[in-house]
Design a protein around this motif. Sequence first.
Motif, PDB file in Angstrom:
ATOM      1  N   GLY A  34       0.798  -1.222   0.000  1.00 40.18           N
ATOM      2  CA  GLY A  34       0.000   0.000   0.000  1.00 40.18           C
ATOM      3  C   GLY A  34       0.832   1.273   0.000  1.00 40.18           C
ATOM      4  O   GLY A  34       0.275   2.371   0.015  1.00 40.18           O
ATOM      5  N   SER A  35       2.171   1.147  -0.030  1.00 37.88           N
ATOM      6  CA  SER A  35       3.027   2.338   0.035  1.00 37.88           C
ATOM      7  C   SER A  35       3.161   2.980  -1.330  1.00 37.88           C
ATOM      8  O   SER A  35       2.990   2.332  -2.357  1.00 37.88           O
ATOM      9  CB  SER A  35       4.426   1.963   0.529  1.00 37.88           C
ATOM     10  N   TYR A  36       3.510   4.271  -1.326  1.00 33.47           N
ATOM     11  CA  TYR A  36       3.835   4.960  -2.570  1.00 33.47           C
ATOM     12  C   TYR A  36       5.332   4.822  -2.820  1.00 33.47           C
ATOM     13  O   TYR A  36       6.114   4.731  -1.862  1.00 33.47           O
ATOM     14  CB  TYR A  36       3.410   6.423  -2.502  1.00 33.47           C
ATOM     15  N   PRO A  37       5.735   4.813  -4.108  1.00 29.48           N
ATOM     16  CA  PRO A  37       7.141   4.550  -4.432  1.00 29.48           C
ATOM     17  C   PRO A  37       8.136   5.442  -3.690  1.00 29.48           C
ATOM     18  O   PRO A  37       9.203   4.971  -3.308  1.00 29.48           O
ATOM     19  CB  PRO A  37       7.196   4.802  -5.938  1.00 29.48           C
ATOM     20  N   ASP A  38       7.788   6.732  -3.464  1.00 24.45           N
ATOM     21  CA  ASP A  38       8.791   7.608  -2.846  1.00 24.45           C
ATOM     22  C   ASP A  38       9.031   7.281  -1.379  1.00 24.45           C
ATOM     23  O   ASP A  38       9.882   7.881  -0.737  1.00 24.45           O
ATOM     24  CB  ASP A  38       8.421   9.089  -3.038  1.00 24.45           C
ATOM     25  N   LYS A  39       8.274   6.345  -0.835  1.00 25.46           N
ATOM     26  CA  LYS A  39       8.522   5.917   0.552  1.00 25.46           C
ATOM     27  C   LYS A  39       9.471   4.720   0.597  1.00 25.46           C
ATOM     28  O   LYS A  39       9.793   4.228   1.674  1.00 25.46           O
ATOM     29  CB  LYS A  39       7.202   5.521   1.229  1.00 25.46           C
TER      30      LYS A  39
END
Lengths: 282, 246
Positions: B132-137
Amino acid sequence: MTSPFHEPSLIQQDRITFRRRKAVRSVLLAALSTAIVGTLLGVLITGAPGWDRVRQSFLDPDIAVDWLPEILQGLWLNLRMLVFCALAALALGLLIAVLRTLRGPVFFPVRALATLYTYSFRGLPLIIVIYLMAFGIPGLRLQGTPSVTVLGGAAIVITYGAYLAEVFRAGIESVHPSQIAAARSLGLSYRQSMRFVVLPQAVRRVAPPLLNDTVALQKDVGLISLAGPIDAIRAAQIGVAQTANFTPYVVAGVLFVLLALPLIGITDWVTLRAARRQAGGE
Amino acid sequence: MVLSCTDVRKTFGSNVVLDGLSLDVGEHEVVALIGASGSGKSTLLRCVNLLAEIDDGVIRLDGEDITDPRVDPDAVRQKIGLVFQSYNLFPHMTVLDNITLAPVRVHRRAAQDARDQAREWLDRVGLADKAGSYPDKLSGGQQQRVAIVRALVNNPRLLLLDEVTSALDPELVGEVLTMIRDLKGEGMTMVLATHEMGFARQVADRVAFLDKGRVLEQGPPEQVLGDPVEARTRQFLARIIEAGRL
């Protein structure tokens, strides 16, 4: 990571005291200068030789109360126009921007027309477009010509659509080509790449300028009064003519500002959020 | 042959990047492309994936000429996975959405089905908690592993890897290389452009040294990297050793 229970060193304690003192001094200075400027402005305006007459003809509370209902009724038209025009102009702008990105010889006429449109309608003054649409089209005496209100609204949509198209296009072009390469490498078609990869990023990036243009559109909606419909400005104009007093204009002006405040607030919030996201927060 | 490039030529203006390059890749084979910057490694991969149009020659995938202008490039790309040096994940989508985009939109798989498969893959590569994370994380290594999964869920015939570890911090290179090694174990056919000579030696069945837009020398890694025939290959490897990267 250091422990949260850290006793600042003597040097750091000294810095903290200094910064705190500086902050207090800044607040005091700001309050003082605001008070001075405010007093000066007040004295300057109320002390002007014509102040009493200006107050009578622009700020008459009785006239304001008398005409408020009429102007509010007119404002209801502005509000409906605003919602319709903003949505229609955003849709038109997005469509034109996407048409301008199409490649291939088949689309040359489409591209050329879209380009011509954005060039001409960004140059044309909105007032002229409203006059041409609202008075020119009924002059053709075609069956089923819509009302001047609709035609005036269409003029606003066409004019703002051209500005918004350029904002959208800037957003589309700001998405790095490697994103399209990645989408295409997965087997997505050009259309799918635009829809799922490029446009979502583009729209997010240009949301602040788009909203800002919508704020501008909001007050320009008042220009349809030139074509005849009784909106807030037209209602105020009638009030001015009947009372020989300018107070209704001030009332309409204040109402327009109040109408704009929520949208301006949203714009600032979105801009701030975008800036924060860019800075790597959130 | 899964992939067969014959006399491929590609120019950018007056700059000839691929100059009659020929290269064959067999089923389950892993070929490492090495060579100096500008020798044409990345360009070749982009041409094979039809992101760049070649100026002459033929590229065949499973015997079919994919450089024929009558061929639908989208259909070809659906059979080839490409992983980029800078990951190119879609920043506005979660890890899971990045992975399921093509299966759902291109291969018309049921959304739930695609998500299940994506989660399975994420679990395998140790990123189950990042769905569920976004790539920049994510760290660079994590992003690159997601990018590889994104290419793999389409079940490609051929996987192209374009210097996939070049943008990574040294301590993150290992996790990506481990994943590629596992893929080789499963029989994935791969062409990888790389600067990691040690890795090329470990994972590649064949190393091809590109020079001036051609394959100057190719063969088993021990031979090309250990005892090259061509003087230019020796010069290139000497520079790599000097830079401490072998």
